[in-house]
Design a protein around this motif. Structure first.
Motif, PDB file in Angstrom:
ATOM      1  N   ASN A  40      55.049  11.732 122.937  1.00 42.58           N
ATOM      2  CA  ASN A  40      55.218  10.959 124.095  1.00 42.58           C
ATOM      3  C   ASN A  40      56.156   9.782 123.947  1.00 42.58           C
ATOM      4  O   ASN A  40      56.946   9.263 124.877  1.00 42.58           O
ATOM      5  CB  ASN A  40      54.073  10.676 125.074  1.00 42.58           C
ATOM      6  CG  ASN A  40      54.224  10.205 126.489  1.00 42.58           C
ATOM      7  OD1 ASN A  40      55.107  10.909 126.914  1.00 42.58           O
ATOM      8  ND2 ASN A  40      53.718   9.290 126.914  1.00 42.58           N
ATOM      9  N   LEU A  41      55.911   9.063 122.853  1.00 43.58           N
ATOM     10  CA  LEU A  41      56.694   7.891 122.383  1.00 43.58           C
ATOM     11  C   LEU A  41      58.179   8.042 122.449  1.00 43.58           C
ATOM     12  O   LEU A  41      59.046   7.198 122.936  1.00 43.58           O
ATOM     13  CB  LEU A  41      56.278   7.180 121.206  1.00 43.58           C
ATOM     14  CG  LEU A  41      54.832   6.716 121.209  1.00 43.58           C
ATOM     15  CD1 LEU A  41      54.592   6.193 119.628  1.00 43.58           C
ATOM     16  CD2 LEU A  41      54.775   5.667 121.946  1.00 43.58           C
ATOM     17  N   VAL A  42      58.665   9.147 121.778  1.00 45.25           N
ATOM     18  CA  VAL A  42      59.937   9.622 121.840  1.00 45.25           C
ATOM     19  C   VAL A  42      60.479   9.947 123.128  1.00 45.25           C
ATOM     20  O   VAL A  42      61.688   9.565 123.686  1.00 45.25           O
ATOM     21  CB  VAL A  42      60.425  10.769 120.725  1.00 45.25           C
ATOM     22  CG1 VAL A  42      61.785  11.144 120.599  1.00 45.25           C
ATOM     23  CG2 VAL A  42      59.759  10.331 119.577  1.00 45.25           C
ATOM     24  N   ALA A  43      59.640  10.710 124.036  1.00 46.03           N
ATOM     25  CA  ALA A  43      60.192  11.344 125.174  1.00 46.03           C
ATOM     26  C   ALA A  43      60.205  10.155 126.348  1.00 46.03           C
ATOM     27  O   ALA A  43      61.091  10.199 127.140  1.00 46.03           O
ATOM     28  CB  ALA A  43      59.316  12.215 125.772  1.00 46.03           C
ATOM     29  N   GLN A  44      59.266   8.965 126.070  1.00 43.95           N
ATOM     30  CA  GLN A  44      59.445   8.132 126.928  1.00 43.95           C
ATOM     31  C   GLN A  44      60.885   7.148 126.825  1.00 43.95           C
ATOM     32  O   GLN A  44      61.394   6.845 127.809  1.00 43.95           O
ATOM     33  CB  GLN A  44      58.168   7.197 126.751  1.00 43.95           C
ATOM     34  CG  GLN A  44      58.139   5.964 127.473  1.00 43.95           C
ATOM     35  CD  GLN A  44      56.895   5.169 127.621  1.00 43.95           C
ATOM     36  OE1 GLN A  44      56.250   5.680 126.311  1.00 43.95           O
ATOM     37  NE2 GLN A  44      56.465   4.338 128.106  1.00 43.95           N
ATOM     38  N   SER A  45      61.344   7.055 125.711  1.00 47.17           N
ATOM     39  CA  SER A  45      62.774   6.643 125.309  1.00 47.17           C
ATOM     40  C   SER A  45      63.917   7.150 125.983  1.00 47.17           C
ATOM     41  O   SER A  45      64.645   6.517 126.313  1.00 47.17           O
ATOM     42  CB  SER A  45      62.790   6.383 123.819  1.00 47.17           C
ATOM     43  OG  SER A  45      62.887   7.395 123.198  1.00 47.17           O
ATOM     44  N   LYS A  74      67.505   8.289 131.480  1.00 41.92           N
ATOM     45  CA  LYS A  74      68.890   7.802 130.956  1.00 41.92           C
ATOM     46  C   LYS A  74      69.871   9.024 131.122  1.00 41.92           C
ATOM     47  O   LYS A  74      69.505  10.439 131.417  1.00 41.92           O
ATOM     48  CB  LYS A  74      68.786   7.651 129.196  1.00 41.92           C
ATOM     49  CG  LYS A  74      67.834   6.370 128.922  1.00 41.92           C
ATOM     50  CD  LYS A  74      68.012   6.222 127.682  1.00 41.92           C
ATOM     51  CE  LYS A  74      67.406   4.668 127.313  1.00 41.92           C
ATOM     52  NZ  LYS A  74      67.479   4.484 125.923  1.00 41.92           N
ATOM     53  N   SER A  75      71.128   8.572 131.017  1.00 47.07           N
ATOM     54  CA  SER A  75      72.235   9.811 130.949  1.00 47.07           C
ATOM     55  C   SER A  75      71.990  10.583 129.720  1.00 47.07           C
ATOM     56  O   SER A  75      71.513  10.198 128.807  1.00 47.07           O
ATOM     57  CB  SER A  75      73.596   9.093 131.248  1.00 47.07           C
ATOM     58  OG  SER A  75      73.842   8.646 129.840  1.00 47.07           O
ATOM     59  N   ALA A  76      72.490  11.771 129.924  1.00 49.39           N
ATOM     60  CA  ALA A  76      72.301  12.906 128.753  1.00 49.39           C
ATOM     61  C   ALA A  76      73.042  12.486 127.653  1.00 49.39           C
ATOM     62  O   ALA A  76      72.399  12.463 126.610  1.00 49.39           O
ATOM     63  CB  ALA A  76      72.690  14.230 129.393  1.00 49.39           C
ATOM     64  N   ALA A  77      74.135  11.782 127.849  1.00 48.23           N
ATOM     65  CA  ALA A  77      75.113  11.496 126.463  1.00 48.23           C
ATOM     66  C   ALA A  77      74.322  10.255 125.814  1.00 48.23           C
ATOM     67  O   ALA A  77      74.156  10.441 124.830  1.00 48.23           O
ATOM     68  CB  ALA A  77      76.435  10.921 126.975  1.00 48.23           C
ATOM     69  N   SER A  78      73.673   9.249 126.718  1.00 42.28           N
ATOM     70  CA  SER A  78      73.155   8.132 125.912  1.00 42.28           C
ATOM     71  C   SER A  78      71.727   8.515 125.248  1.00 42.28           C
ATOM     72  O   SER A  78      71.159   8.169 124.189  1.00 42.28           O
ATOM     73  CB  SER A  78      73.011   7.064 126.763  1.00 42.28           C
ATOM     74  OG  SER A  78      72.070   7.497 127.842  1.00 42.28           O
ATOM     75  N   ALA A  79      71.146   9.377 126.058  1.00 48.19           N
ATOM     76  CA  ALA A  79      69.621   9.943 125.398  1.00 48.19           C
ATOM     77  C   ALA A  79      70.015  10.871 124.132  1.00 48.19           C
ATOM     78  O   ALA A  79      69.348  10.697 123.459  1.00 48.19           O
ATOM     79  CB  ALA A  79      69.028  10.768 126.362  1.00 48.19           C
ATOM     80  N   LEU A  80      71.063  11.586 123.946  1.00 50.71           N
ATOM     81  CA  LEU A  80      71.373  12.418 122.714  1.00 50.71           C
ATOM     82  C   LEU A  80      71.731  11.312 121.486  1.00 50.71           C
ATOM     83  O   LEU A  80      71.310  11.605 120.556  1.00 50.71           O
ATOM     84  CB  LEU A  80      72.764  13.338 122.934  1.00 50.71           C
ATOM     85  CG  LEU A  80      72.195  14.609 123.797  1.00 50.71           C
ATOM     86  CD1 LEU A  80      73.438  15.479 124.078  1.00 50.71           C
ATOM     87  CD2 LEU A  80      71.519  15.563 122.801  1.00 50.71           C
ATOM     88  N   ALA A  81      72.497  10.297 121.988  1.00 48.16           N
ATOM     89  CA  ALA A  81      72.903   9.140 121.054  1.00 48.16           C
ATOM     90  C   ALA A  81      71.690   8.566 120.511  1.00 48.16           C
ATOM     91  O   ALA A  81      71.517   8.358 119.385  1.00 48.16           O
ATOM     92  CB  ALA A  81      73.784   8.152 121.593  1.00 48.16           C
ATOM     93  N   GLU A  82      70.526   8.318 121.443  1.00 51.96           N
ATOM     94  CA  GLU A  82      69.550   7.528 120.913  1.00 51.96           C
ATOM     95  C   GLU A  82      68.818   8.522 120.109  1.00 51.96           C
ATOM     96  O   GLU A  82      68.143   8.100 119.000  1.00 51.96           O
ATOM     97  CB  GLU A  82      68.612   7.163 122.087  1.00 51.96           C
ATOM     98  CG  GLU A  82      67.428   6.253 121.729  1.00 51.96           C
ATOM     99  CD  GLU A  82      66.773   5.672 122.910  1.00 51.96           C
ATOM    100  OE1 GLU A  82      65.602   5.496 122.877  1.00 51.96           O
ATOM    101  OE2 GLU A  82      67.481   5.100 123.918  1.00 51.96           O
ATOM    102  N   LEU A  83      68.532   9.863 120.415  1.00 52.81           N
ATOM    103  CA  LEU A  83      67.731  10.665 119.549  1.00 52.81           C
ATOM    104  C   LEU A  83      68.621  10.963 118.203  1.00 52.81           C
ATOM    105  O   LEU A  83      67.829  11.169 117.086  1.00 52.81           O
ATOM    106  CB  LEU A  83      67.641  12.063 120.295  1.00 52.81           C
ATOM    107  CG  LEU A  83      66.736  11.810 121.596  1.00 52.81           C
ATOM    108  CD1 LEU A  83      66.865  13.338 122.223  1.00 52.81           C
ATOM    109  CD2 LEU A  83      65.296  11.783 121.244  1.00 52.81           C
ATOM    110  N   THR A  84      69.837  10.789 118.333  1.00 49.00           N
ATOM    111  CA  THR A  84      70.334  11.160 116.854  1.00 49.00           C
ATOM    112  C   THR A  84      70.037  10.396 115.968  1.00 49.00           C
ATOM    113  O   THR A  84      69.944  10.431 114.771  1.00 49.00           O
ATOM    114  CB  THR A  84      71.991  11.191 117.280  1.00 49.00           C
ATOM    115  OG1 THR A  84      72.168  12.264 118.171  1.00 49.00           O
ATOM    116  CG2 THR A  84      72.869  11.542 115.900  1.00 49.00           C
ATOM    117  N   SER A 108      67.483   8.022 115.883  1.00 52.30           N
ATOM    118  CA  SER A 108      66.000   7.672 115.963  1.00 52.30           C
ATOM    119  C   SER A 108      65.322   7.980 114.609  1.00 52.30           C
ATOM    120  O   SER A 108      65.446   9.001 114.017  1.00 52.30           O
ATOM    121  CB  SER A 108      65.223   8.482 117.115  1.00 52.30           C
ATOM    122  OG  SER A 108      63.766   8.207 116.801  1.00 52.30           O
ATOM    123  N   PRO A 109      64.700   7.205 114.002  1.00 55.10           N
ATOM    124  CA  PRO A 109      63.990   7.261 112.924  1.00 55.10           C
ATOM    125  C   PRO A 109      62.815   8.240 112.718  1.00 55.10           C
ATOM    126  O   PRO A 109      62.286   8.723 111.803  1.00 55.10           O
ATOM    127  CB  PRO A 109      63.342   5.958 112.519  1.00 55.10           C
ATOM    128  CG  PRO A 109      63.122   5.160 113.482  1.00 55.10           C
ATOM    129  CD  PRO A 109      64.201   5.956 114.546  1.00 55.10           C
TER     130      PRO A 109
END
Length: 131
Positions: free
Chosen positions: A30-35, A39-49, A51-52
């Motif tokens: 849930n910590l990752v899903a909450q982040s 958000k827009s799909a592109a920025s969410a993909l960038a953040e997940l890429t 993420s540690p």
């Protein structure tokens, strides 16, 4: 003589993807899903890429699947997609035992979780403001 298809539960501008039985606790997932919620799909993909967290790779795969479903199955515009929902649910817990000193044992619990991601297409007027 086939069964009639069920009515679509999502709106026409939404697409969904899910992953069942992820080997991580629901609290950590849930910590990752909450982040990425909202958000827009592109920025969410960038953040997940970048993420540690280990589970971020699984969340990224589910988000990419939801984007692909939106594009291929529902003909939605990929550039206007955003993460409407990212819900996490608890799955089962595997109970294991670990031997300890003096003939004792301790219980180890291995938690699992489910993840559902729903992406939605922004309206025309909303998409113009963000660009």
């Amino acid at each position: 003589m086939s069964k009639q298809s069920a009515p679509r539960r999502l709106d026409e501008t939404e697409a969904k993807a899910f992953l069942r039985v992820i080997s991580v606790s629901a609290r950590k997932l849930n910590l990752v899903a909450q982040s990425i919620r909202g958000k827009s799909a592109a920025s969410a993909l960038a953040e997940l890429t970048f993420s540690p967290r280990r589970v971020a790779e699984d969340v990224k795969k589910v988000l990419q699947a939801a984007i692909a479903n939106a594009e291929n199955n529902h003909q939605l515009d990929v550039d206007r997609l955003y993460v409407k929902e990212a819900t996490v649910g608890r799955a089962f817990v595997m109970k294991r035992f670990h031997t300890r000193g003096r003939g004792r044992s301790a219980r180890i619990e291995k938690h699992f979780a489910h993840l559902t991601v729903i992406v939605r297409e922004r309206a025309e007027d909303e998409a113009g403001e963000g660009a």
